[in-house]
Design a protein around this motif. Structure first.
Motif, short mmCIF file in Angstrom:
data_model
loop_
_atom_site.label_atom_id
_atom_site.label_comp_id
_atom_site.label_asym_id
_atom_site.label_seq_id
_atom_site.Cartn_x
_atom_site.Cartn_y
_atom_site.Cartn_z
N ASP A 94 -4.05 11.17 -10.30
CA ASP A 94 -4.38 11.83 -9.03
C ASP A 94 -3.32 12.86 -8.64
OD1 ASP A 94 -6.64 10.24 -8.90
OD2 ASP A 94 -5.91 8.99 -7.25
N PHE A 95 -2.06 12.51 -8.85
CA PHE A 95 -0.98 13.44 -8.53
C PHE A 95 -1.12 14.73 -9.33
CE2 PHE A 95 3.10 15.26 -9.82
CZ PHE A 95 3.55 15.70 -8.59
N PHE A 96 -1.28 14.59 -10.64
CA PHE A 96 -1.33 15.78 -11.48
C PHE A 96 -2.62 16.57 -11.29
CE2 PHE A 96 2.17 13.67 -13.72
CZ PHE A 96 3.07 14.72 -13.66
N SER A 97 -3.71 15.91 -10.94
CA SER A 97 -4.93 16.67 -10.68
C SER A 97 -4.78 17.47 -9.38
CB SER A 97 -6.16 15.76 -10.64
OG SER A 97 -6.11 14.88 -9.54
N ARG A 98 -4.09 16.93 -8.38
CA ARG A 98 -3.83 17.66 -7.13
C ARG A 98 -2.90 18.83 -7.35
NH1 ARG A 98 -1.72 13.75 -2.50
NH2 ARG A 98 -0.46 15.60 -2.22
N THR A 120 0.84 -1.19 0.00
CA THR A 120 0.00 0.00 0.00
C THR A 120 0.87 1.25 0.00
OG1 THR A 120 -1.71 -1.18 1.24
CG2 THR A 120 -1.83 1.22 1.24
N TYR A 121 0.50 2.19 -0.86
CA TYR A 121 1.21 3.46 -0.98
C TYR A 121 0.21 4.59 -0.98
CZ TYR A 121 4.88 0.36 -2.71
OH TYR A 121 5.81 -0.64 -2.83
N LYS A 122 0.70 5.79 -0.72
CA LYS A 122 -0.12 6.99 -0.86
C LYS A 122 0.77 8.10 -1.40
CE LYS A 122 0.50 8.56 3.85
NZ LYS A 122 -0.12 9.05 5.06
N LEU A 123 0.15 9.12 -1.96
CA LEU A 123 0.90 10.27 -2.43
C LEU A 123 1.50 11.00 -1.23
CD1 LEU A 123 -1.57 11.70 -5.09
CD2 LEU A 123 0.55 10.47 -5.53
N LYS A 124 2.68 11.56 -1.42
CA LYS A 124 3.29 12.36 -0.37
C LYS A 124 2.40 13.55 -0.05
CE LYS A 124 8.15 11.56 -1.54
NZ LYS A 124 9.38 12.21 -2.06
N GLU A 125 2.47 14.00 1.18
CA GLU A 125 1.73 15.19 1.57
C GLU A 125 2.39 16.45 1.03
OE1 GLU A 125 -1.19 15.35 3.35
OE2 GLU A 125 -1.23 13.18 3.14
#
Length: 94
Positions: free
Chosen positions: A79-83, A8-13
């Motif tokens: 998701d990264f680029f939309s954020r 499991t991974y998540k994008l960095k804050e």
């Protein structure tokens, strides 16, 4: 949360300037291609995809990235680029 190879991974804050330097370098190498097919080939070649994921995720991706992971990898990148879309737009603004 994202799953690759059962981990499991998540994008960095937050992203450091060093992280952004890596991200922008990877993006600029991709933008040199004329079409999406060539952009994908460039991203997959030379572990650039793994480099991008290791830069934007909270932990380095363990193991190989397989074609079964492509849908999840696509979601991570999207998701990264939309954020970060607003920041990316402002990079080119005077």
């Amino acid at each position: 949360m994202y799953q690759i190879n059962g981990k499991t991974y998540k994008l960095k804050e937050k992203y450091s300037l060093k992280d952004w330097g890596k991200i922008l370098k990877l993006i600029s190498s991709i933008n040199q291609a004329d079409d999406i097919t060539n952009q994908i080939i460039i991203l997959i070649s030379d572990d650039r995809l793994a480099d991008l994921l290791n830069t934007i995720l909270d932990n380095p991706v363990e193991g190989e990235i397989y074609e079964d992971d492509f849908e999840e990898v696509n979601k991570i990148i999207r998701d990264f680029f939309s954020r970060k879309n607003g920041l990316m737009k402002n990079i080119g603004s005077p």
